[in-house]
Design a protein around this motif. Structure first.
Motif, short mmCIF file in Angstrom:
data_model
loop_
_atom_site.label_atom_id
_atom_site.label_comp_id
_atom_site.label_asym_id
_atom_site.label_seq_id
_atom_site.Cartn_x
_atom_site.Cartn_y
_atom_site.Cartn_z
N GLU A 80 42.72 4.60 29.56
CA GLU A 80 41.36 4.21 29.96
C GLU A 80 40.72 5.41 30.65
O GLU A 80 41.39 6.39 30.96
CB GLU A 80 41.37 2.96 30.83
CG GLU A 80 42.12 3.08 32.14
CD GLU A 80 41.18 3.41 33.29
OE1 GLU A 80 40.06 2.89 33.33
OE2 GLU A 80 41.58 4.20 34.14
N ILE A 110 40.97 7.21 23.52
CA ILE A 110 41.81 6.44 24.42
C ILE A 110 43.00 5.93 23.61
O ILE A 110 42.86 5.64 22.42
CB ILE A 110 41.02 5.24 25.02
CG1 ILE A 110 39.75 5.73 25.74
CG2 ILE A 110 41.89 4.41 25.94
CD1 ILE A 110 39.99 6.53 26.98
N ARG A 120 39.72 -2.85 16.96
CA ARG A 120 40.69 -2.43 17.98
C ARG A 120 41.78 -1.60 17.32
O ARG A 120 42.45 -2.05 16.39
CB ARG A 120 41.29 -3.66 18.67
CG ARG A 120 42.36 -3.30 19.71
CD ARG A 120 42.86 -4.54 20.42
NE ARG A 120 41.83 -5.12 21.27
CZ ARG A 120 41.96 -6.28 21.89
NH1 ARG A 120 43.04 -7.00 21.75
NH2 ARG A 120 40.97 -6.73 22.64
N ASN A 125 38.04 5.08 20.64
CA ASN A 125 37.15 6.01 21.34
C ASN A 125 36.20 5.27 22.25
O ASN A 125 35.65 4.24 21.87
CB ASN A 125 36.37 6.85 20.33
CG ASN A 125 37.28 7.80 19.56
OD1 ASN A 125 37.44 8.94 19.93
ND2 ASN A 125 37.88 7.30 18.48
N GLN A 126 36.03 5.81 23.44
CA GLN A 126 35.17 5.16 24.42
C GLN A 126 34.01 6.05 24.82
O GLN A 126 34.14 7.27 24.92
CB GLN A 126 35.96 4.81 25.68
CG GLN A 126 36.71 3.50 25.59
CD GLN A 126 37.30 3.08 26.93
OE1 GLN A 126 37.29 3.83 27.90
NE2 GLN A 126 37.81 1.86 26.97
N GLY A 128 31.84 6.16 28.19
CA GLY A 128 31.98 5.60 29.52
C GLY A 128 30.97 6.16 30.50
O GLY A 128 30.48 7.28 30.35
N ILE A 277 30.63 -4.03 25.82
CA ILE A 277 30.52 -3.21 27.01
C ILE A 277 31.16 -3.98 28.16
O ILE A 277 30.89 -5.16 28.35
CB ILE A 277 29.04 -2.92 27.36
CG1 ILE A 277 28.32 -2.21 26.20
CG2 ILE A 277 28.93 -2.08 28.63
CD1 ILE A 277 26.83 -1.97 26.45
N ALA A 300 32.51 0.83 30.25
CA ALA A 300 33.02 1.52 29.06
C ALA A 300 32.59 0.77 27.81
O ALA A 300 32.43 -0.46 27.82
CB ALA A 300 34.55 1.63 29.12
N ILE A 301 32.41 1.53 26.73
CA ILE A 301 31.99 0.98 25.44
C ILE A 301 32.93 1.49 24.37
O ILE A 301 33.18 2.70 24.28
CB ILE A 301 30.56 1.43 25.08
CG1 ILE A 301 29.58 1.12 26.21
CG2 ILE A 301 30.10 0.81 23.77
CD1 ILE A 301 28.22 1.77 26.03
N GLY A 302 33.47 0.59 23.57
CA GLY A 302 34.30 1.01 22.45
C GLY A 302 33.43 1.36 21.25
O GLY A 302 32.68 0.51 20.76
#
Length: 421
Positions: A80, A110, A120, A125-126, A128, A277, A300-302
């Motif tokens: 994270e 990540i 998933r 990738n995040q 943030g 988010i 954080a955002i995927g």
């Protein structure tokens, strides 16, 4: 055949283009909010995440990619982005008064060893956002509005639900945990994780992926909150409402990481219930990791989740990514002229290309069609002798004859005309 590791993906062609555009739009929004970028290592000390995320969290107990270096030091691929940012703030003394408030964003991979599923991956990738030195309702509201602004920039306006809650601390939290344990003890069919969490970190049971839906009637943390905390959650909700940001209060909303305190929030895909988010306040984390007492918050955002929603809603984030011109050279001398035109056009920021394997006019036109070019020009003996080049517009079918030295000027005018229409 050697294949990519399970839970990873390859990005290429249009997928990578759209991916880059999402990142560009994120940078654009963060620039408007006056955030600067921070880049931290992709691996960190294992202790950093055990101390910050919590040893009962799924991340630490199950999902970290761990390794030992040649000197026996324990490291992990970062699972994270918040803890590394906090570590960087402390190590580089970014908490000094002249740097506050410190507002940073990060973009990067990540790593978590978990079961791959839609949106998933084991390497994901995040995007943030982290802020330090601010603790106010106004900042909480701005943070949520930042997330909303990013989704608006992507035109993701449908099927998104925003939930908020307030996580209490101190004696209030201890009293709540006692009542929550009593409630949970009535269940005889809890998963093994929840059975462990009841004694180690009871709040984490509310975030369980297996049993969370059973806890509809669980005691509400809000009932144990001080009047000050109740007022803060209510005022945050009201201010968001006044700004036109629709939110719901979910009293069972916690976060999967132990460091959160105060406001927490999630933007969820209403159709899948997946978080898009996720974030909130973590006012104790800087001090717990050896720094000063410093309020902090972020989210954080995927990117993979974003790409999934864009695909589901049929949203194209890219502009019309066509070539301004595709050149068909028919002779070796024409290839030299083509190189000259390519160089001049690219200096003028025009997107142009050719295919050096073209053998005849037929294969040239096939290459042009695959290139999705707005215009095509054929360069052969006749055009070079007469210095008249016929540029065909692929949409209208019209042909414009221009001299070689005027081709770039003509293409630039055409692009300007497109922007004005």
């Amino acid at each position: 055949m050697i294949q990519k590791p399970r839970g990873t993906q390859d990005l290429y062609l249009n997928n990578s283009k759209e991916w880059n555009i999402v990142e560009e739009k994120f940078r654009k929004i963060l620039n408007l909010f006056n955030y600067g970028e921070i880049v931290t290592p992709m691996f960190e000390s294992k202790e950093l995440f055990v101390r910050s995320v919590g040893d009962t969290s799924d991340i630490v107990s199950k999902e970290m990619y761990e390794f030992t270096d040649r000197k026996g030091r324990e490291y992990v691929l970062r699972p994270e982005g918040t803890a590394p940012t906090v570590r960087a703030v402390i190590e580089n003394k970014l908490y000094i008064q002249e740097n506050l408030p410190f507002k940073a964003f990060y973009i990067g991979p990540i790593f978590r060893y978990e079961r791959p599923q839609a949106g998933r991956y084991r390497q994901f990738n995040q995007l943030g956002v982290e802020t330090f030195g601010i603790d106010s309702i106004s900042h909480d509201v701005e943070l949520v509005s930042l997330g909303q602004s990013f989704l608006n920039e992507l035109k993701i306006n449908n099927d998104v639900v925003i939930e908020i809650n307030y996580l209490i601390t101190g004696d209030e939290r201890k009293m709540y945990e006692v009542e929550l344990k009593k409630y949970l003890s009535s269940f005889t069919d809890l998963c093994s994780d929840c059975k462990t969490r009841i004694n180690k970190n009871v709040l984490r049971t509310l975030d369980c992926k297996i049993d969370a839906s059973k806890f509809i009637n669980a005691p509400k943390m809000f009932e144990f909150a001080s009047q000050e905390n109740k007022d803060r959650l209510g005022e945050t909700f009201n201010q968001l409402k006044q700004l036109g940001i629709k939110t719901q209060i979910n009293f069972n909303l916690v976060r999967g990481l132990d460091y959160y305190t105060g406001l927490v929030f999630e933007f969820k895909n209403a159709k899948t219930d997946q978080a898009i988010i996720s974030g909130g306040s973590y006012n104790n984390l800087v001090e717990e990791l050896g720094g000063p007492s410093l309020p902090a918050s972020g989210f954080a955002i995927g990117i993979e989740r974003i790409m999934l929603i864009l695909n589901e809603q049929g949203i194209k984030v890219g502009n019309n990514d066509q070539l301004d011109l595709f050149i068909i050279p028919l002779t070796e001398e024409a290839q030299f002229i083509t190189n000259k035109l390519l160089m001049e056009a690219r200096k003028a920021n025009l997107k142009v290309d050719t295919n050096w394997n073209i053998k005849n006019l037929k294969t040239g036109f096939k290459s042009a069609e695959r290139s999705n070019a707005k215009k095509i020009v054929v360069i052969g003996d006749n055009s070079m002798k007469s210095d008249i080049y016929a540029i065909k517009d692929q949409k209208s079918g019209k042909v414009k004859e221009v001299k070689f030295n005027e081709i770039v000027k003509y293409l630039k005018e055409e692009r300007r005309n497109e922007k004005n229409t």
